[in-house]
Structures are given as structure tokens and as C-alpha cells.
Enzyme design. Structure first.
Site, mmCIF file in Angstrom:
data_model
loop_
_atom_site.group_PDB
_atom_site.id
_atom_site.type_symbol
_atom_site.label_atom_id
_atom_site.label_comp_id
_atom_site.label_asym_id
_atom_site.label_seq_id
_atom_site.Cartn_x
_atom_site.Cartn_y
_atom_site.Cartn_z
ATOM 1 C CG HIS B 53 -1.997 -0.998 1.232
ATOM 2 N ND1 HIS B 53 -3.052 -0.961 2.108
ATOM 3 C CD2 HIS B 53 -2.217 -2.072 0.433
ATOM 4 C CE1 HIS B 53 -3.875 -1.965 1.862
ATOM 5 N NE2 HIS B 53 -3.395 -2.668 0.849
ATOM 6 C CD GLU B 55 -1.927 4.140 3.291
ATOM 7 O OE1 GLU B 55 -1.631 3.462 2.283
ATOM 8 O OE2 GLU B 55 -3.075 4.192 3.753
ATOM 9 C CB CYS B 83 -6.453 -0.536 5.413
ATOM 10 S SG CYS B 83 -4.755 -1.185 5.346
ATOM 11 C CB CYS B 86 -1.864 1.747 6.178
ATOM 12 S SG CYS B 86 -1.445 0.837 4.676
#
Lengths: 151, 151
Positions: B53, B55, B83, B86
Site C-alpha cells: 500500500h 503508506e 486501512c 497502514c
């Protein structure tokens, strides 16, 4: 017999290796179809990396091996209850079930302080069982922090 | 002026790059002491990596640059509410504050479905503000999924 205790012993051995290197002793193993797909131990200090927990390193290695972010059908064995980051990664990777050793009252994100694997809203639900070789996993961590205080 | 809108626009531009590559369009920027420390966009499919992801990639790059897992004093700008994985990584990296664009009702782990940054028990508390350039961030995601359905 390669049961949950067999793989948790493997995770414990990895945790001990982390401890010998001065890292908080946590180890993780990912198994799929009866084969060890990946294994890792906590390397946060050595790598100088906030994400280098045993679970994340094992997931990343398993993804590389399969060439897929989906680890459908895989199971993880980890010596300590995962933190929110790792529990979130376990769900994101669609791991089928996580077995952990010691419970972590403060940051544990399976049963203890957060319950990330079961709450609705995410695209996957991961099954979980805690307390496998709990005493051995817990003692290893206690001894590590006791030794740290002595130094 | 390099304010929160300036850095969120940067995160949005990164999100667009992800979308052009067929990835869910999410971008993230990490800023410390007025300097961009790292930036990344979602690469889950291209890397075949559950943890890739925006992040996480930005945090890992920032840790590499500083040679430290602690990103004390750093702020993150991300186009979508993080999420659980993260949000957990943001706390683990000791990020000071996270600014996000669109809210994510299902998997959002700052304010929406989980509140991981504020609940006690973790070793750090990260401050947060949502809804920065919310419409632009949200529209980008909506358009992406609308286009996906047309294919």
C-alpha cells in the site's frame, strides 16, 4: 507429526534467533498445503524499519515466492499475538488462519486489545487460535526483557 | 504556501499515477521539518505484494532514508483513510500526525470502522485529520471503480 505444535516450535526457534541478535524475540512461519512457504523473525532494529516485524517479513517473502499478494489457504504460526499492523497485513494477504503463542494484552489485535480479524468491513475474515505453547512463548519474552533491564 | 493542501495535492498526483497503472489510486507523502522525506503510490498488483500500500511503501522508504524505524515528528499525507495495516504501521513508526483525503467507511482505521490511532495500549498516539481535498480524493476513486466496471 507436523501439527500446530510442530510449526509453533519452529516459530519459537526463530524467535530465539531474534533474541540472540538483541531484537524482541518473535518468530513467524507461513505454511501452505503442508509446506513451509516462508519464515522470519523480528528485525526492526537491525533493519531500522518500522514494518520489519516477523509477520510482515514472512508475508512479504511468501508473496514474493508465489508472485501474488493473495496467500489464500495459507496459515501463519507466530509466537506472539500480532499487533494491529500485522493483523491488518494478515487480513490483507487473505491468510486463512493464524495460530499464535503468547497473548499481548496491550497491543494484541486478535483477541486482546483490538479484534481486527473478525470485525466486519474488511474483504476477508481470518480464523485464529491463541495460546499454542503459550508458556514457552511468553517465558522467552519475559526473560528477554528481564535481561534487558539487567544490562 | 506549503500547507496541508499542497501536500495533499502531491498525494493526489501520486494516486493518479497508480490509477494509470491499473492500481487502486492511492498516494502518500511523508514530510518532516518541511521537507518531503518520501512518497509512494499503491503498487499491490504490480509488486504482487499484500503490504505494498502507498503508506507502507512511503514509511519503508522514509525509514531507509533516516536509517531508523522511528519517524518522530514526521507527518503523513494520504489520499484515502488508511486501512488497519497502514494505521498500525503509522503508529509503529511513531508518525506525529496523519492527514487523509477521502473517508473509507468499510476498512478505514482512523475514524470510520476502526479507531486504531487513539485507543490506548499502543506505545504511541498519532494525531489525525480527515477530509482534506475530500471531493477530489473521493472522485478519483469513484471514477477508477466506475471505469473498472465498464471494462
Amino acid at each position: 507429526m507436523k501439527d500446530k505444535f510442530y510449526y509453533m516450535k519452529m516459530a519459537l526457534d526463530l524467535a530465539r534467533k531474534a533474541g540472540e541478535l538483541g531484537e524482541v524475540p518473535i518468530g513467524a512461519v507461513i505454511v501452505k498445503d503442508g509446506e513451509v512457504l516462508s519464515s522470519a523473525f523480528n528485525m526492526r532494529n537491525q533493519k531500522g524499519m518500522a514494518t520489519a516485524h516477523a509477520e510482515i517479513l514472512a508475508i512479504e517473502d511468501a508473496c514474493k515466492k508465489l508472485g501474488d499478494w493473495r496467500l489464500d489457504g495459507a496459515e501463519m504460526y507466530v509466537s506472539l499475538e500480532p499487533c494491529p499492523m500485522c493483523a491488518g497485513a494478515i487480513v490483507n494477504a487473505r491468510i486463512k488462519k493464524v495460530y499464535f503463542g503468547a497473548f499481548e494484552k496491550k497491543s494484541g489485535a486478535v483477541f486482546s486489545n483490538f479484534r481486527l480479524l473478525f470485525k466486519g468491513g474488511l474483504n476477508h475474515v481470518t480464523d485464529a487460535e491463541g495460546g499454542i505453547l503459550e508458556k514457552e512463548c511468553s517465558d522467552l519474552l519475559k526473560e528477554f526483557f528481564l535481561d534487558k533491564r539487567k544490562v
